[in-house]
Design an enzyme around this catalytic site. Structure first.
Site, PDB file in Angstrom:
ATOM      1  N   GLY A 128       0.780  -0.822   0.019  1.00 23.08           N
ATOM      2  CA  GLY A 128      -0.124  -0.021  -0.101  1.00 23.08           C
ATOM      3  C   GLY A 128       0.729   1.587  -0.246  1.00 23.08           C
ATOM      4  O   GLY A 128       1.965   0.856  -0.083  1.00 23.08           O
ATOM      5  N   ALA A 132       7.429   4.469   4.480  1.00 25.97           N
ATOM      6  CA  ALA A 132       8.357   4.160   6.676  1.00 25.97           C
ATOM      7  C   ALA A 132       9.143   5.722   7.158  1.00 25.97           C
ATOM      8  O   ALA A 132       8.326   5.677   8.271  1.00 25.97           O
ATOM      9  CB  ALA A 132      10.034   3.394   6.375  1.00 25.97           C
ATOM     10  N   LYS A 183       4.840  -0.820  -9.498  1.00 24.48           N
ATOM     11  CA  LYS A 183       4.269   0.573  -9.429  1.00 24.48           C
ATOM     12  C   LYS A 183       5.994   1.566  -9.272  1.00 24.48           C
ATOM     13  O   LYS A 183       5.893   3.030  -9.824  1.00 24.48           O
ATOM     14  CB  LYS A 183       3.871   1.874  -8.538  1.00 24.48           C
ATOM     15  CG  LYS A 183       3.803   0.765  -7.267  1.00 24.48           C
ATOM     16  CD  LYS A 183       4.445   1.357  -6.483  1.00 24.48           C
ATOM     17  CE  LYS A 183       5.183   1.606  -5.155  1.00 24.48           C
ATOM     18  NZ  LYS A 183       5.731   0.539  -4.900  1.00 24.48           N
TER      19      LYS A 183
END
Lengths: 325, 325
Positions: A128, A132, A183
């Site tokens: 998703g 971090a 992606k």
């Protein structure tokens, strides 16, 4: 739950903190006596996540717990095979993949490697829009836990969901893993577009075509097309293409500035998974007979030193035609 | 082609320039003797598009040409009805809508107003990720020309497509107009998220849910779901939520900073269409029985002065569940 984390990169550290704050007993595996001692005493990795401290609920250890309820693999994709071969878990342990890549040569997704090397059927991937740097600071974020078994993805969802981190579940392991891996290629292209100063209209068009390219390849590989419209598809794509935290986008910007791949790799501390994934995706496109124009141009940019301006021009200048033609 | 443009805002000016540079004979309608004289002599609107000059192929005139091949309506949505009533065109003229809004009270899309008030059947809407500031400077951009008749959308595509502006066609007039209008609501919410410093993960999640909300409402109103995955849906949403050029995003940022709607409106030169569209969309959601949680929260923020932090928290904190549940 007892949770073992393998990999103390930025995401591994942020997830260790998150899981401990959620009340789990967390063990973080760390190799190397010096690094281990330093992390144990300072509770921080200032090169990776400055200012983010591991809470007391995280035990840093050179050994892994084979009976953990959940083993979280937070290593880069190219290190997944070795990590799986070095560490063994009981058949009741749920294995969780956090890596967003595809193994070169074998062209396998991470959960496929896990299945093959461990024999376990209890595998879940989490993916998703999750920088971090933000999750480590309790800024709100969402993710998807995907796996074939409802009880396993529900257990993982329970362990990971907290006050600011919301986890949804999906049975589409293939789609969730592919969205996260592919992606990064589009983010490199978006970084090139940004680096050339082409503006927000061009980047939005590139990202839209990028998600269409990811979906085409994903569906050919068995994913549910709707997965790519969700948090692990469109959501992660946006977070990666539009954020200053994205390493893959930064690689694109450096390419636009005229740096070679060798220079970029020499200068970087953090791993940009997209560099390796681009090659694997190009090969997957060929194998599944799917047109992947953006992946092709990014591959030329990374490995053949082609001109950034020409690569983007090739992508923008297509014949006038119906949108879905 | 002979092209009449109505509306000399930022997008009207950028489109006038684009169409003239593509070799069309362009007439730009401008009301008010002073403004007309100024635009005629300086060829520039420094408040709206500083540095962007109208080429010689654009004639600025206080009168419209009723026999134009194409009449381009580049006025804000709330001015569309009056503009349509004041200016008349022959039945052979193709009417093009560039406005991205829904009329309050009537809840009509712009092409529906055009159809109703002119009786014309030759109507095309152009929508996509198109900041005037970038198109006016020849940065690459893409858009979709949508209308019921292939020959009309092809004619519009031919007039608008140039070296750096690529136009695709679609028969889904409903979906293309709704994507352009409804994305402004999500951009206001994205601006609130940015203004509160919630980070890129949260904004990506909000945008993903935003496109899902737009698609749900659009499909209930007769649109093709795939349109929302294209340039006029996802593409325009990204360009609007992630750009410093977006007025709607800026409205959200100001709300997060504690400004009231009245203050925001008093301070702004440019029209943020999303402010009005939010009310219309909330009403459409009720009429078509579609859940629109983001629109609802934005409506509370704009009109009821609710707390930005609570509104976003309400959107982020939903029960743990399957992603499409």
């Amino acid at each position: 739950m007892n949770i073992q984390i393998l990999g103390a990169g930025g995401w591994g550290l942020a997830v260790a903190r998150l899981l401990a704050n959620n009340g789990n007993a967390v063990r973080l595996w760390r190799r190397g006596a010096d690094k281990l001692a330093s992390l144990r005493s300072t509770r921080e990795e200032p090169r990776l996540l400055p200012g983010v401290l591991l809470p007391a609920g995280v035990e840093v250890s050179p050994e892994t717990d084979p009976d953990a309820d959940i083993a979280v693999f937070a290593v880069p994709s190219h290190a997944m095979r070795n990590t799986l071969m070095e560490h063994h878990f009981s058949q009741k342990t749920i294995l969780v993949n956090l890596a967003k890549g595809i193994e070169n040569d074998s062209l396998k997704r991470m959960s496929q490697l896990m299945r093959e090397l461990t024999g376990s059927a209890r595998i879940v991937a989490i993916s998703g829009p999750n920088h971090a740097e933000e999750v480590g600071r309790d800024l709100p974020a969402t993710a998807v836990a995907a796996g074939p078994w409802e009880e396993d993805r529900d257990a993982v969802q329970t362990a990971f969901t907290g006050r600011t981190f919301r986890v949804y579940t999906s049975p589409d392991l293939t789609g969730v893993e592919l969205g996260g891996a592919l992606k990064n290629i589009i983010a490199i292209a978006a970084g090139v577009s940004d680096g050339l100063g082409l503006g927000d209209n061009a980047k939005a068009a590139l990202m839209t075509r990028g998600l269409a390219e990811i979906s085409r390849l994903g569906v050919a590989m068995g994913a549910d097309p709707l997965t790519f419209a969700g948090l692990s598809g469109m959501g992660d794509l946006i977070a990666t293409c539009c954020s200053r935290h994205s390493r893959n986008r930064a690689v694109g910007e450096q390419i636009a500035a005229g740096k070679s791949l060798a220079q970029i790799l020499a200068d970087s501390v953090k791993v940009a998974e997209g560099i390796r994934t681009t090659r694997a995706a190009l090969e997957l496109g060929r194998r599944f007979n799917v047109d992947t124009p953006i992946t092709e141009q990014v591959c030329h940019l990374l490995y053949d030193g082609s001109s950034p301006r020409e690569a983007i021009a090739t992508l923008m200048a297509r014949d006038a035609k119906p949108e879905r033609g």
